[in-house]
Design a protein around this motif. Structure first.
Motif, mmCIF file in Angstrom:
data_model
loop_
_atom_site.group_PDB
_atom_site.id
_atom_site.type_symbol
_atom_site.label_atom_id
_atom_site.label_comp_id
_atom_site.label_asym_id
_atom_site.label_seq_id
_atom_site.Cartn_x
_atom_site.Cartn_y
_atom_site.Cartn_z
ATOM 1 N N UNK A 151 0.836 -1.206 0.000
ATOM 2 C CA UNK A 151 0.000 0.000 0.000
ATOM 3 C C UNK A 151 0.865 1.247 0.000
ATOM 4 N N UNK A 152 1.924 1.243 0.804
ATOM 5 C CA UNK A 152 2.828 2.390 0.809
ATOM 6 C C UNK A 152 3.503 2.560 -0.545
ATOM 7 N N UNK A 153 3.850 1.438 -1.184
ATOM 8 C CA UNK A 153 4.486 1.493 -2.513
ATOM 9 C C UNK A 153 3.535 2.094 -3.540
ATOM 10 N N UNK A 154 2.250 1.776 -3.452
ATOM 11 C CA UNK A 154 1.276 2.334 -4.399
ATOM 12 C C UNK A 154 1.175 3.849 -4.253
ATOM 13 N N UNK A 155 1.189 4.317 -2.991
ATOM 14 C CA UNK A 155 1.060 5.756 -2.782
ATOM 15 C C UNK A 155 2.259 6.532 -3.296
ATOM 16 N N UNK A 157 3.594 6.151 -6.162
ATOM 17 C CA UNK A 157 3.357 6.446 -7.582
ATOM 18 C C UNK A 157 1.958 6.999 -7.838
ATOM 19 N N UNK A 158 1.063 6.932 -6.848
ATOM 20 C CA UNK A 158 -0.297 7.451 -6.992
ATOM 21 C C UNK A 158 -0.647 8.233 -5.719
ATOM 22 N N UNK A 159 -0.287 9.488 -5.686
ATOM 23 C CA UNK A 159 -0.403 10.289 -4.473
ATOM 24 C C UNK A 159 -1.837 10.429 -3.984
ATOM 25 N N UNK A 160 -2.819 10.425 -4.881
ATOM 26 C CA UNK A 160 -4.217 10.616 -4.493
ATOM 27 C C UNK A 160 -4.969 9.298 -4.351
ATOM 28 N N UNK A 161 -4.247 8.218 -4.233
ATOM 29 C CA UNK A 161 -4.865 6.888 -4.208
ATOM 30 C C UNK A 161 -5.910 6.751 -3.111
ATOM 31 N N UNK A 162 -5.631 7.246 -1.925
ATOM 32 C CA UNK A 162 -6.555 7.032 -0.807
ATOM 33 C C UNK A 162 -7.881 7.754 -1.017
ATOM 34 N N UNK A 163 -7.869 8.845 -1.772
ATOM 35 C CA UNK A 163 -9.101 9.583 -2.015
ATOM 36 C C UNK A 163 -9.821 9.121 -3.272
ATOM 37 N N UNK A 164 -9.061 8.874 -4.334
ATOM 38 C CA UNK A 164 -9.676 8.629 -5.639
ATOM 39 C C UNK A 164 -9.645 7.174 -6.079
ATOM 40 N N UNK A 165 -8.864 6.369 -5.395
ATOM 41 C CA UNK A 165 -8.747 4.975 -5.807
ATOM 42 C C UNK A 165 -7.817 4.806 -6.997
ATOM 43 N N UNK A 307 9.750 -0.355 6.951
ATOM 44 C CA UNK A 307 9.762 0.524 5.789
ATOM 45 C C UNK A 307 10.852 1.578 5.939
ATOM 46 N N UNK A 308 11.583 1.800 4.878
ATOM 47 C CA UNK A 308 12.726 2.707 4.916
ATOM 48 C C UNK A 308 12.302 4.142 5.215
ATOM 49 N N UNK A 309 11.181 4.581 4.644
ATOM 50 C CA UNK A 309 10.762 5.975 4.737
ATOM 51 C C UNK A 309 9.529 6.083 5.633
ATOM 52 N N UNK A 310 9.699 6.660 6.809
ATOM 53 C CA UNK A 310 8.579 6.755 7.737
ATOM 54 C C UNK A 310 7.459 7.637 7.191
ATOM 55 N N UNK A 311 7.785 8.682 6.478
ATOM 56 C CA UNK A 311 6.751 9.549 5.926
ATOM 57 C C UNK A 311 5.858 8.777 4.964
ATOM 58 N N UNK A 312 6.452 7.951 4.113
ATOM 59 C CA UNK A 312 5.652 7.157 3.178
ATOM 60 C C UNK A 312 4.817 6.118 3.916
ATOM 61 N N UNK A 313 5.380 5.544 4.951
ATOM 62 C CA UNK A 313 4.645 4.552 5.747
ATOM 63 C C UNK A 313 3.419 5.198 6.401
ATOM 64 N N UNK A 314 3.633 6.313 7.048
ATOM 65 C CA UNK A 314 2.532 6.987 7.749
ATOM 66 C C UNK A 314 1.482 7.505 6.773
#
Length: 471
Positions: A151-155, A157-165, A307-314
């Motif tokens: 899920x973190x990997x998807x975000x 490359x797709x920054x708006x994934x959580x809102x728009x799918x 996960x290497x990047x805490x910001x991406x994880x959170x």
């Protein structure tokens, strides 16, 4: 209705029964070699039927000792090498008692257990070679850790994934042939689709990075968005390892998130050479999924997502409605909260099992045990090769030994014999092998993640295989 409901009426009597249960549990652990798996009785459903009326603690302990302890899954026995299952530790009992008394919810807030989990995450980060500031979360196991990482990997490359799918975007992920089923489940669960998990050919048992690059280029040309490659540290069937340094280089060049499935094999990081080198490069991954309940031996369930990047994880999971707002002080303090890094809001105290084990036995003991398991797999291979009618199904790389009991027979007959031998030895209580398919036939498979196993166990088990295969 005062006085009604759930209440311990007689603490003295309860204490007596709790101590009796503790003694029975200690006996179960101390006598593990005498208590192999056994088939459950035909009336097991009736034995476990829930009664409507209160029976009291004495009756409950009686039933547990009589009907629960004998019918376990077998993985505590020193000759259990089926699938990849951990063997549990005596310290789990101490940790479980403390965890039950405290009953911590590890979702967040300011209490000691959360600080312990952070300490365990940080210890694991250092062992895996990830940089300071990397993020981690204890979870049920590698299957859940894989979903969190993907899920973190998807975000990324797709920054708006959580809102728009994901919409009509075709994401593609890549993994070597034989990758663990957790990866397949994760891409299906996240809506990526199993057809978009591209299986990369192996070269000498490792992902062929040239083939990976060609597949990524092909998918881009077809309009897909490649985002992830999965490396394996300890394959399920044969215990193989990808060249993680080469894969990290390839992922960087191709713009892919590198995830490593290290369910059991990541723990060669604390083994002696030559096995430690198998996982070289794992610290370069963007994410790692691993288990403590396999090759770190602690009781089920206990895995971790790193996960290497805490910001991406959170960013992948953080959600704080008004009733979960934090505070600068008081119980609502203690930021960050673990509920912002995964799926669960309500979480049990898994860290206590790990911390208690490490504090009791010391890191060196785990290093010796993991190294010893690999040495036992090599010893088993030598025992197999000393038997004139047996043969290895593949070279032993780490802690997995795959072999056939009757190499002199036709493939179909070998499959029949190997399956029969596995079942017979399981039922006799002599040893537990699982089976897998290699070279077009069913073979016996030992995945040695058992700290109780010794050379005598291996020798006796291989001799039992030879005996049953001759029938």
């Amino acid at each position: 209705m005062a006085g009604k409901g759930i209440k311990t009426q007689d603490w003295a009597a309860f204490r007596e029964e709790a101590q009796r249960m503790l003694e029975a549990a200690l006996d179960q652990m101390q006598q593990a070699a005498e208590r192999p798996w056994q088939p459950v009785p035909e009336d097991i459903d009736a034995r476990y039927a829930v009664t409507a009326e209160a029976q009291g603690p004495q009756a409950a302990v009686d039933r547990i000792i009589r009907d629960v302890l004998p019918y376990h899954g077998g993985n505590t026995h020193p000759r259990f090498w089926g699938w990849v299952q951990g063997s549990g530790l005596a310290t789990d009992l101490i940790a479980s008692v403390a965890a039950a008394a405290v009953n911590a919810n590890m979702g967040g807030r300011d209490h000691g257990a959360n600080y312990m989990e952070r300490a365990v995450v940080d210890w694991t980060r250092r062992k895996m070679g990830m940089p300071e500031g990397a993020s981690g979360l204890l979870v049920t196991g590698t299957s859940q850790a894989t979903v969190i990482a993907f899920q973190a990997a998807r975000l990324r490359v797709m920054k708006d994934l959580r809102k728009r799918g994901q919409g009509g975007v075709r994401l593609t992920a890549y993994a070597g042939e034989g990758v663990h089923n957790a990866t397949l489940k994760a891409v299906e669960l996240l809506g990526i689709g199993s057809d978009n998990l591209r299986k990369v050919p192996l070269k000498d048992g490792q992902i062929d990075c040239a083939a990976l690059a060609a597949m990524v280029a092909e998918d881009k040309a077809a309009g897909a968005l490649p985002f992830l490659v999965v490396g394996t540290a300890g394959s399920v069937d044969l215990g193989l390892y990808d060249d993680l340094n080469a894969l990290a280089d390839a992922a960087s060049e191709l713009g892919l998130w590198l995830h490593v499935d290290g369910a059991f094999g990541a723990w060669t990081r604390i083994a002696a050479e030559p096995w430690r080198s198998l996982s070289d490069g794992i610290g370069r991954a963007d994410s790692i999924a691993l288990d403590f309940h396999k090759w770190m031996y602690v009781g089920y369930d206990c895995g971790m997502a790193l996960l290497r990047n805490e910001d991406e994880h959170r960013a992948a999971f953080s959600a704080r409605p008004s009733y979960l707002e934090g505070a600068e002080r008081g119980l609502a303090g203690g930021e960050p909260w673990f509920c912002d890094y995964g799926i669960d809001l309500s979480r049990g105290n898994r860290a206590l099992k790990i911390w208690t084990a490490l504090e009791t036995y010391g890191e060196a003991a785990f290093s010796e045990a993991i190294t010893g398991n690999c040495a036992l797999a090599a010893y088993m291979a030598a025992q197999v090769e000393a038997q004139p009618e047996m043969a290895l199904g593949a070279p032993v790389v780490s802690n997995v030994c795959v072999f056939t009991a009757r190499s002199d027979l036709a493939p179909e007959k070998q499959s029949e014999v190997n399956a029969r031998v596995a079942q017979t030895l399981q039922e006799s209580g002599e040893a537990v092998f699982s089976t897998t398919r290699s070279q077009g036939r069913v073979m016996l498979r030992a995945a040695i993640t058992n700290h109780r196993s010794r050379e005598a166990d291996v020798a006796a088990a291989v001799a039992a295989v030879a005996r049953e295969a001759a029938v």
